[in-house]
Design a protein around this motif. Structure first.
Motif, PDB file in Angstrom:
ATOM      1  N   PRO A 136       0.833  -1.213   0.000  1.00  0.00           N
ATOM      2  CA  PRO A 136       0.000   0.000   0.000  1.00  0.00           C
ATOM      3  C   PRO A 136       0.866   1.261   0.000  1.00  0.00           C
ATOM      4  CG  PRO A 136      -0.847  -1.597   1.567  1.00  0.00           C
ATOM      5  CD  PRO A 136       0.475  -2.131   1.111  1.00  0.00           C
ATOM      6  N   LEU A 137       0.336   2.306  -0.636  1.00  0.00           N
ATOM      7  CA  LEU A 137       1.054   3.567  -0.788  1.00  0.00           C
ATOM      8  C   LEU A 137       0.365   4.642   0.043  1.00  0.00           C
ATOM      9  CD1 LEU A 137       3.434   4.839  -2.403  1.00  0.00           C
ATOM     10  CD2 LEU A 137       1.748   5.451  -4.156  1.00  0.00           C
ATOM     11  N   VAL A 138       1.116   5.230   0.987  1.00  0.00           N
ATOM     12  CA  VAL A 138       0.573   6.247   1.899  1.00  0.00           C
ATOM     13  C   VAL A 138       1.294   7.564   1.654  1.00  0.00           C
ATOM     14  CG1 VAL A 138       0.149   6.861   4.318  1.00  0.00           C
ATOM     15  CG2 VAL A 138       0.119   4.447   3.614  1.00  0.00           C
ATOM     16  N   LEU A 139       0.514   8.638   1.505  1.00  0.00           N
ATOM     17  CA  LEU A 139       1.069   9.950   1.176  1.00  0.00           C
ATOM     18  C   LEU A 139       0.775  10.938   2.296  1.00  0.00           C
ATOM     19  CD1 LEU A 139       2.283  11.946  -0.951  1.00  0.00           C
ATOM     20  CD2 LEU A 139      -0.046  12.192  -1.851  1.00  0.00           C
ATOM     21  N   GLU A 140       1.818  11.637   2.769  1.00  0.00           N
ATOM     22  CA  GLU A 140       1.606  12.726   3.720  1.00  0.00           C
ATOM     23  C   GLU A 140       1.749  14.045   2.979  1.00  0.00           C
ATOM     24  OE1 GLU A 140       3.066  14.801   7.901  1.00  0.00           O
ATOM     25  OE2 GLU A 140       4.318  13.240   7.016  1.00  0.00           O
ATOM     26  N   ILE A 141       0.704  14.854   3.028  1.00  0.00           N
ATOM     27  CA  ILE A 141       0.670  16.142   2.340  1.00  0.00           C
ATOM     28  C   ILE A 141       1.243  17.223   3.259  1.00  0.00           C
ATOM     29  CG2 ILE A 141      -0.840  17.903   1.347  1.00  0.00           C
ATOM     30  CD1 ILE A 141      -0.821  15.386  -0.310  1.00  0.00           C
ATOM     31  N   GLY A 142       2.173  18.028   2.732  1.00  0.00           N
ATOM     32  CA  GLY A 142       2.778  19.076   3.562  1.00  0.00           C
ATOM     33  C   GLY A 142       3.500  18.480   4.750  1.00  0.00           C
ATOM     34  N   CYS A 143       4.417  17.564   4.477  1.00  0.00           N
ATOM     35  CA  CYS A 143       5.027  16.758   5.541  1.00  0.00           C
ATOM     36  C   CYS A 143       6.045  17.515   6.384  1.00  0.00           C
ATOM     37  CB  CYS A 143       5.675  15.517   4.943  1.00  0.00           C
ATOM     38  SG  CYS A 143       7.145  15.859   3.938  1.00  0.00           S
ATOM     39  N   GLY A 144       6.472  18.704   5.960  1.00  0.00           N
ATOM     40  CA  GLY A 144       7.447  19.453   6.747  1.00  0.00           C
ATOM     41  C   GLY A 144       8.735  18.678   6.925  1.00  0.00           C
ATOM     42  N   ARG A 145       9.127  18.487   8.157  1.00  0.00           N
ATOM     43  CA  ARG A 145      10.372  17.777   8.451  1.00  0.00           C
ATOM     44  C   ARG A 145      10.237  16.252   8.414  1.00  0.00           C
ATOM     45  NH1 ARG A 145      12.452  21.063  13.698  1.00  0.00           N
ATOM     46  NH2 ARG A 145      10.261  20.881  14.238  1.00  0.00           N
TER      47      ARG A 145
ATOM     48  N   TYR B 297       6.070  12.651  10.723  1.00  0.00           N
ATOM     49  CA  TYR B 297       4.979  11.686  10.632  1.00  0.00           C
ATOM     50  C   TYR B 297       5.275  10.612   9.589  1.00  0.00           C
ATOM     51  CZ  TYR B 297       0.504  11.073  12.903  1.00  0.00           C
ATOM     52  OH  TYR B 297      -0.490  10.626  13.740  1.00  0.00           O
ATOM     53  N   THR B 298       5.810  11.050   8.456  1.00  0.00           N
ATOM     54  CA  THR B 298       6.149  10.095   7.407  1.00  0.00           C
ATOM     55  C   THR B 298       7.136   9.045   7.916  1.00  0.00           C
ATOM     56  OG1 THR B 298       5.807  11.773   5.689  1.00  0.00           O
ATOM     57  CG2 THR B 298       7.125   9.854   5.091  1.00  0.00           C
ATOM     58  N   VAL B 299       8.198   9.499   8.553  1.00  0.00           N
ATOM     59  CA  VAL B 299       9.210   8.575   9.073  1.00  0.00           C
ATOM     60  C   VAL B 299       8.631   7.731  10.204  1.00  0.00           C
ATOM     61  CG1 VAL B 299      11.434   8.417  10.269  1.00  0.00           C
ATOM     62  CG2 VAL B 299      11.154  10.000   8.349  1.00  0.00           C
ATOM     63  N   GLY B 300       7.830   8.360  11.066  1.00  0.00           N
ATOM     64  CA  GLY B 300       7.222   7.614  12.171  1.00  0.00           C
ATOM     65  C   GLY B 300       6.353   6.470  11.681  1.00  0.00           C
ATOM     66  N   MET B 301       5.550   6.719  10.644  1.00  0.00           N
ATOM     67  CA  MET B 301       4.712   5.662  10.090  1.00  0.00           C
ATOM     68  C   MET B 301       5.552   4.590   9.402  1.00  0.00           C
ATOM     69  SD  MET B 301       1.274   7.601   8.647  1.00  0.00           S
ATOM     70  CE  MET B 301       2.129   8.755   7.547  1.00  0.00           C
ATOM     71  N   ALA B 302       6.612   5.018   8.719  1.00  0.00           N
ATOM     72  CA  ALA B 302       7.473   4.051   8.033  1.00  0.00           C
ATOM     73  C   ALA B 302       8.136   3.097   9.021  1.00  0.00           C
ATOM     74  CB  ALA B 302       8.530   4.796   7.223  1.00  0.00           C
ATOM     75  N   ARG B 303       8.485   3.602  10.185  1.00  0.00           N
ATOM     76  CA  ARG B 303       9.065   2.733  11.221  1.00  0.00           C
ATOM     77  C   ARG B 303       8.066   1.685  11.681  1.00  0.00           C
ATOM     78  NH1 ARG B 303      10.580   7.883  14.286  1.00  0.00           N
ATOM     79  NH2 ARG B 303      12.740   8.381  13.693  1.00  0.00           N
ATOM     80  N   LEU B 304       6.822   2.118  11.870  1.00  0.00           N
ATOM     81  CA  LEU B 304       5.797   1.234  12.430  1.00  0.00           C
ATOM     82  C   LEU B 304       5.273   0.216  11.420  1.00  0.00           C
ATOM     83  CD1 LEU B 304       3.656   3.796  14.471  1.00  0.00           C
ATOM     84  CD2 LEU B 304       5.178   2.040  15.397  1.00  0.00           C
TER      85      LEU B 304
ATOM     86  N   GLU C  12       5.556  -2.852   6.081  1.00  0.00           N
ATOM     87  CA  GLU C  12       4.814  -3.501   5.005  1.00  0.00           C
ATOM     88  C   GLU C  12       4.053  -2.487   4.141  1.00  0.00           C
ATOM     89  OE1 GLU C  12       1.849  -3.124   8.379  1.00  0.00           O
ATOM     90  OE2 GLU C  12       4.007  -3.442   8.147  1.00  0.00           O
ATOM     91  N   LYS C  13       4.280  -1.202   4.371  1.00  0.00           N
ATOM     92  CA  LYS C  13       3.661  -0.149   3.566  1.00  0.00           C
ATOM     93  C   LYS C  13       4.740   0.773   3.008  1.00  0.00           C
ATOM     94  CE  LYS C  13      -0.718   0.040   6.153  1.00  0.00           C
ATOM     95  NZ  LYS C  13      -1.671   0.939   6.863  1.00  0.00           N
ATOM     96  N   ASN C  14       4.404   1.482   1.929  1.00  0.00           N
ATOM     97  CA  ASN C  14       5.298   2.480   1.339  1.00  0.00           C
ATOM     98  C   ASN C  14       4.807   3.877   1.707  1.00  0.00           C
ATOM     99  OD1 ASN C  14       6.659   0.391  -0.141  1.00  0.00           O
ATOM    100  ND2 ASN C  14       5.014   0.457  -1.661  1.00  0.00           N
ATOM    101  N   PHE C  15       5.727   4.766   2.056  1.00  0.00           N
ATOM    102  CA  PHE C  15       5.355   6.115   2.499  1.00  0.00           C
ATOM    103  C   PHE C  15       6.071   7.181   1.681  1.00  0.00           C
ATOM    104  CE2 PHE C  15       4.609   3.264   6.000  1.00  0.00           C
ATOM    105  CZ  PHE C  15       3.366   3.675   6.472  1.00  0.00           C
TER     106      PHE C  15
END
Length: 218
Positions: free
Chosen positions: A43-52, A55-62, A65-68
Motif C-alpha cells: 500500500p502507498l501512503v502519502l503525507e501532504i505538507g510533511c514538513g520535516r 509523521y512520514t518517518v514515524g509511520m514508516a518505522r511502524l 509492510e507499507k510504502n510512504f
C-alpha cells in the motif's frame, strides 16, 4: 539563502530518497511508484505538507509492510526527514519535493491508498479559503489519486480549520466520517498510532487539544 540551507539543498539533491524537479525520476513514476520505485506491491501512503517528515518517518518505522511518501515544497525541511530515513536505513520511505497542486503530475488516478494532512497552515482569513489544504479544491486533488475506499486523515490544533473541514465534508456527504475535537481524550487515539510531531508536543504542553478526523473516499 544561508549556507546551511544551501548545504541542505545540495545534500537532498544527491539522495535516493528525495525526488524533486531536475531529478530524472520526477514526473516519471506516475502509476509506477510501487513497481519501479519501491519495487513491491505494498500500500502507498502519502503525507501532504510533511514538513520535516516526522509523521512520514514515524509511520514508516511502524509499518514496514507499507510504502510512504512525504510531500513538501520546502527542501530544507525535507532534509531532516530524509536524513532520519537514511540513517535508519528505511527503504519504505521517500520524499517528493513539489507543490501540492502538482499531485496529478506525479500520481495516477486511484494509485494512493491513504492520505495524511498533518498540522497544515489553517489559513484563517476568508480570502485564503482556497489555499486551505482541506478546501474542496484540494480535496478534489486527493480524491482523484486515492483509490475507492482509501482513507483521508486530518490532524490539526486549529479549531477553525477543523470546523471548516467538517462543514466541507458534510456538504460533500462523505462516507464513514469520524472525528473528535479532543483526540487524546477520545477513543480515536489508535488511529494516529502514537506519533507526535514537534509542534504537536508544543500544542499539548500549552493545553491546546488536538483535533482529528478521517473519512473514506467513495
Amino acid at each position: 539563502m544561508g549556507r546551511s540551507k544551501l548545504a541542505k539543498f545540495a545534500a537532498i539533491a544527491e539522495r535516493e530518497n528525495v525526488i524533486e524537479p531536475g531529478d530524472e525520476r520526477y514526473g516519471q513514476l506516475i502509476g509506477k511508484w510501487r513497481e519501479q520505485h519501491f519495487e513491491n506491491d505494498n500500500p502507498l501512503v502519502l503525507e501532504i505538507g510533511c514538513g520535516r517528515g516526522e509523521y512520514t518517518v514515524g509511520m514508516a518505522r511502524l509499518f514496514p509492510e507499507k510504502n510512504f511518501i512525504g510531500l513538501d515544497i520546502k527542501g530544507a525541511r525535507l532534509w531532516k526527514g530524509s536524513t532520519l530515513a537514511e540513517e535508519e536505513e528505511l527503504e519504505n520511505v521517500t520524499f517528493l519535493r513539489t507543490f501540492i497542486e502538482n499531485l496529478a503530475d506525479n500520481f495516477a488516478e486511484n494509485e494512493v491508498d491513504e492520505v495524511w494532512i498533518t498540522f497544515p497552515d489553517p489559513r484563517p482569513r476568508d480570502r485564503d479559503e482556497k489555499k486551505r489544504l482541506t478546501s474542496p479544491r484540494f480535496l478534489d486533488l486527493y480524491e482523484r489519486i486515492i483509490k475507492p475506499g482509501g482513507i483521508i486523515h486530518l490532524k490539526t490544533d486549529n479549531l477553525g480549520l477543523y470546523e471548516y473541514t467538517l462543514e466541507v465534508l458534510q456538504e460533500r456527504k462523505v462516507k464513514d466520517l469520524i472525528h473528535t475535537s479532543d483526540l487524546y481524550n477520545s477513543d480515536l487515539q489508535e488511529h494516529t498510532m502514537g506519533i507526535y510531531t514537534t509542534y504537536e508536543r508544543r500544542y499539548l504542553a500549552d493545553g491546546i487539544p488536538i483535533k482529528y478526523l478521517q473519512y473514506k473516499v467513495s
